[in-house]
Scaffold this motif. Structure first.
Motif, short mmCIF file in Angstrom:
data_model
loop_
_atom_site.label_atom_id
_atom_site.label_comp_id
_atom_site.label_asym_id
_atom_site.label_seq_id
_atom_site.Cartn_x
_atom_site.Cartn_y
_atom_site.Cartn_z
N LYS A 8 -13.81 14.75 2.64
CA LYS A 8 -12.60 14.09 3.15
C LYS A 8 -12.68 12.58 2.92
CE LYS A 8 -9.84 13.54 7.32
NZ LYS A 8 -9.71 13.85 8.75
N PHE A 9 -13.84 12.00 3.26
CA PHE A 9 -14.03 10.57 3.03
C PHE A 9 -13.88 10.23 1.55
CE2 PHE A 9 -16.85 7.22 1.55
CZ PHE A 9 -16.31 6.13 2.21
N ALA A 10 -14.56 10.99 0.69
CA ALA A 10 -14.54 10.71 -0.75
C ALA A 10 -13.11 10.77 -1.30
CB ALA A 10 -15.43 11.70 -1.49
N LYS A 11 -12.36 11.78 -0.91
CA LYS A 11 -10.97 11.90 -1.40
C LYS A 11 -10.13 10.74 -0.93
CE LYS A 11 -11.02 16.91 -1.81
NZ LYS A 11 -10.53 18.19 -1.28
N HIS A 12 -10.27 10.35 0.33
CA HIS A 12 -9.47 9.23 0.84
C HIS A 12 -9.89 7.92 0.19
CE1 HIS A 12 -7.88 6.29 3.78
NE2 HIS A 12 -6.84 7.11 3.70
N TRP A 13 -11.19 7.73 -0.01
CA TRP A 13 -11.70 6.52 -0.65
C TRP A 13 -11.12 6.37 -2.06
CZ3 TRP A 13 -15.11 5.59 -4.81
CH2 TRP A 13 -15.62 4.30 -4.89
N VAL A 14 -11.17 7.46 -2.85
CA VAL A 14 -10.64 7.43 -4.21
C VAL A 14 -9.12 7.23 -4.21
CG1 VAL A 14 -10.24 8.87 -6.27
CG2 VAL A 14 -12.53 8.65 -5.32
N GLN A 15 -8.42 7.91 -3.31
CA GLN A 15 -6.96 7.72 -3.22
C GLN A 15 -6.62 6.27 -2.90
OE1 GLN A 15 -5.85 10.58 -0.24
NE2 GLN A 15 -5.65 12.25 -1.72
N SER A 16 -7.40 5.66 -2.01
CA SER A 16 -7.17 4.25 -1.65
C SER A 16 -7.33 3.34 -2.86
CB SER A 16 -8.14 3.82 -0.55
OG SER A 16 -7.97 4.58 0.61
N TRP A 17 -8.42 3.55 -3.60
CA TRP A 17 -8.63 2.74 -4.81
C TRP A 17 -7.54 2.99 -5.84
CZ3 TRP A 17 -11.19 -1.45 -5.88
CH2 TRP A 17 -12.24 -1.83 -5.04
N ASN A 18 -7.18 4.24 -6.03
CA ASN A 18 -6.17 4.55 -7.05
C ASN A 18 -4.79 4.04 -6.67
OD1 ASN A 18 -8.12 5.71 -8.63
ND2 ASN A 18 -7.61 7.82 -8.09
N SER A 19 -4.55 3.80 -5.38
CA SER A 19 -3.27 3.22 -4.94
C SER A 19 -3.27 1.70 -5.09
CB SER A 19 -3.00 3.59 -3.48
OG SER A 19 -3.83 2.84 -2.60
N HIS A 20 -4.45 1.11 -5.28
CA HIS A 20 -4.63 -0.35 -5.40
C HIS A 20 -4.20 -1.08 -4.12
CE1 HIS A 20 -5.03 -0.55 -10.02
NE2 HIS A 20 -5.31 0.67 -9.60
N ASP A 21 -4.31 -0.41 -2.98
CA ASP A 21 -3.94 -0.97 -1.68
C ASP A 21 -5.20 -1.51 -1.01
OD1 ASP A 21 -3.30 -1.40 1.02
OD2 ASP A 21 -1.90 0.28 1.07
N LEU A 22 -5.39 -2.82 -1.07
CA LEU A 22 -6.61 -3.43 -0.56
C LEU A 22 -6.82 -3.15 0.92
CD1 LEU A 22 -9.11 -5.15 -1.15
CD2 LEU A 22 -7.74 -7.17 -0.61
N ASP A 23 -5.77 -3.21 1.72
CA ASP A 23 -5.91 -2.94 3.16
C ASP A 23 -6.40 -1.51 3.39
OD1 ASP A 23 -5.14 -5.49 3.96
OD2 ASP A 23 -3.03 -4.94 4.07
N GLU A 24 -5.88 -0.58 2.63
CA GLU A 24 -6.30 0.82 2.74
C GLU A 24 -7.75 0.98 2.30
OE1 GLU A 24 -5.70 4.61 4.07
OE2 GLU A 24 -4.32 2.93 4.25
N ILE A 25 -8.13 0.31 1.23
CA ILE A 25 -9.52 0.35 0.76
C ILE A 25 -10.44 -0.18 1.85
CG2 ILE A 25 -11.17 -0.58 -0.91
CD1 ILE A 25 -8.71 -0.75 -2.90
N LEU A 26 -10.11 -1.35 2.39
CA LEU A 26 -10.96 -1.99 3.40
C LEU A 26 -10.99 -1.22 4.72
CD1 LEU A 26 -10.08 -5.73 2.73
CD2 LEU A 26 -12.29 -4.61 2.33
N SER A 27 -10.06 -0.31 4.95
CA SER A 27 -10.01 0.44 6.21
C SER A 27 -11.24 1.34 6.41
CB SER A 27 -8.73 1.28 6.29
OG SER A 27 -8.80 2.41 5.43
N HIS A 28 -11.98 1.60 5.37
CA HIS A 28 -13.16 2.46 5.47
C HIS A 28 -14.39 1.73 6.00
CE1 HIS A 28 -10.74 4.30 2.16
NE2 HIS A 28 -10.94 5.34 2.92
N TYR A 29 -14.32 0.42 6.12
CA TYR A 29 -15.51 -0.40 6.34
C TYR A 29 -15.47 -1.16 7.66
CZ TYR A 29 -15.82 0.47 1.35
OH TYR A 29 -15.89 1.09 0.12
N THR A 30 -16.67 -1.47 8.20
CA THR A 30 -16.78 -2.35 9.36
C THR A 30 -16.44 -3.77 8.92
OG1 THR A 30 -19.14 -2.83 8.95
CG2 THR A 30 -18.62 -0.94 10.40
N ASP A 31 -16.12 -4.62 9.88
CA ASP A 31 -15.76 -6.01 9.55
C ASP A 31 -16.88 -6.77 8.87
OD1 ASP A 31 -13.18 -5.72 10.53
OD2 ASP A 31 -13.66 -6.55 12.50
#
Length: 116
Positions: A8-31
């Motif tokens: 689930k994480f891997a699919k969402h991570w790749v979808q975030s990158w493929n969307s080029h949405d930086l906020d979505e990409i960064l949502s996976h990480y701690t500050d």
């Protein structure tokens, strides 16, 4: 981490990158997460290859997204650890793997990229 959560994480991570949405990409990480990659050395001139925090890594990834407008990742396989996931994927530099270490809240606090 169980296999279903890792996928689930891997699919969402790749979808975030493929969307080029930086906020979505960064949502996976701690500050204050740490990112390590040989490309950080190339693009940012940081000899250690490591950046810390969403601000610094976000700046690096903004440069990457602008410089590679057709950036697209494809999952090849996903490996599960106790509190970590490794994604083997095809990207702009060919085959790559990325290691993600998770905190108790399910956010990545350390990521390490490797390229073929």
């Amino acid at each position: 981490m169980d296999k279903q959560s890792a996928l689930k994480f891997a699919k969402h991570w790749v979808q975030s990158w493929n969307s080029h949405d930086l906020d979505e990409i960064l949502s996976h990480y701690t500050d204050d997460f740490e990112m390590s990659s040989p490309i950080i050395v190339e693009r940012m001139g940081v000899k250690s290859g490591a950046l810390k925090g969403k601000g610094a890594v976000g700046e690096y990834w903004t440069i990457a997204l602008k410089s590679i407008p057709d950036l697209h990742f494809e999952i090849l396989s996903v490996f599960t650890g106790a509190n970590s996931v490794v994604i083997h994927y095809k990207g702009h530099k060919g085959n790559a793997t990325e290691y993600f270490h998770f905190n108790d809240e399910g956010k990545v606090f350390k990521a390490v990229a490797h390229y073929e």
